[in-house]
Write an enzyme that holds these catalytic residues in place. Structure first.
Site, PDB file in Angstrom:
ATOM      1  N   ASP A  99       0.860  -1.180   0.000  1.00 20.14           N
ATOM      2  CA  ASP A  99       0.000   0.000   0.000  1.00 20.14           C
ATOM      3  C   ASP A  99       0.897   1.231   0.000  1.00 20.14           C
ATOM      4  OD1 ASP A  99      -2.406   1.467   0.169  1.00 20.14           O
ATOM      5  OD2 ASP A  99      -2.191   1.635   2.340  1.00 20.14           O
TER       6      ASP A  99
ATOM      7  N   ASP B  31      -0.187   5.293   0.650  1.00 20.29           N
ATOM      8  CA  ASP B  31      -0.439   6.359   1.618  1.00 20.29           C
ATOM      9  C   ASP B  31      -0.457   5.792   3.036  1.00 20.29           C
ATOM     10  OD1 ASP B  31      -0.994   8.791   2.729  1.00 20.29           O
ATOM     11  OD2 ASP B  31      -2.979   9.024   1.850  1.00 20.29           O
TER      12      ASP B  31
END
Length: 272
Positions: A9, A11
């Site tokens: 992932d 952010d």
């Protein structure tokens, strides 16, 4: 070293806002130097993979367009596998529209095969009304993801795709099909893109309800970083657990811990 690859992932994991998280550049560039495969997964459908790559390159990450896999890409490819050269009415932005065009879809304002909902910063109620009527007349409702909100940094949030989808579901009485994390559709596509088996795949994420739930359900090794959405106190509220818990991705620069992640899955709290 046992063969492994990483789904990561972005952010809250490798950056916050426009700043990389300490140790993230070294970790990602280290994977590249070791020849270990990785793919960034994002539930943000607004930007194209090229846009995302440009942002990462500016931060110092040595990555290419092909290292990015968005929920817009997953949505377009999924729909193309179900209906070739279909039509769609879209509430969303450039990243989603580009991927649908690339998949052979036409964007229409009347009688679409699908109504597709993604992120958007300038959504008009008129568009929502049109979408509701199309769904009630038989168009299939598709969501790029069901994230209720999206962090903007400095403790601020904006409305997520899932919140808009919930309004459409309530108004139409029709449930949407979501392609983004934690859907097995996106998780499986990403694994196959890296040409990995289930036990060769490691997911690094900061969100229990998307990254960890989706990857754990697929049987991947899961690494939760506490540098983003999920905090240590939140873990007591979930009926499932990550295989590894770290403060931030910087912890994986520790070779001993990195090698444990690369080995057989173990339930280890590596927080310190």
């Amino acid at each position: 070293m046992k063969k492994k690859g990483f789904l990561i992932d972005m952010d809250g994991v490798i950056y916050k806002g426009s700043e990389p998280i300490p140790g993230a550049v070294e970790f990602i560039n280290g994977l590249r130097d070791r020849g270990l495969p990785f793919l960034f997964l994002t539930n943000n459908s607004q930007r194209t993979s090229r846009d995302v790559c440009y942002k990462l390159n500016k931060m110092g990450f040595r990555v290419n367009d092909t290292d990015i896999f968005t929920c817009a890409m997953a949505t377009a490819r999924y729909l193309a596998s179900k209906k070739e050269n279909g039509t769609a009415y879209v509430i969303g932005e450039g990243g989603l529209l580009t991927e649908l065009y690339n998949a052979g879809y036409s964007i229409v304002d009347d009688q679409p095969d699908y109504v597709i909902i993604g992120e958007g910063r300038t959504i008009m109620l008129e568009s929502v009304d049109k979408a509701i009527n199309m769904v009630m007349k038989g168009a299939k409702l598709i969501a790029t993801n069901l994230d209720a909100n999206c962090p903007m940094g400095e403790g601020k949030y904006r409305v997520g795709c899932g919140a808009l989808v919930a309004m459409l579901e309530f108004a139409s009485g029709i449930k949407a099909f979501s392609v983004g994390k934690p859907s097995p559709v996106m998780m499986r596509m990403a694994r196959k893109a890296l040409q990995l088996t289930t036990d060769e795949t490691v997911m690094i994420g900061d969100t229990m309800g998307t990254d960890i739930l989706g990857a754990g359900s697929m049987g991947f090794t899961t690494v939760l970083t506490l540098s983003g959405v999920t905090k240590e106190d939140d873990l007591a509220h979930f009926g499932y657990s990550p295989d590894f818990i770290i403060k931030s991705i910087k912890d994986l620069l520790n070779e001993e811990l990195f090698m444990r992640v690369m080995g057989e899955p173990l339930l280890v709290d590596a927080t310190y």
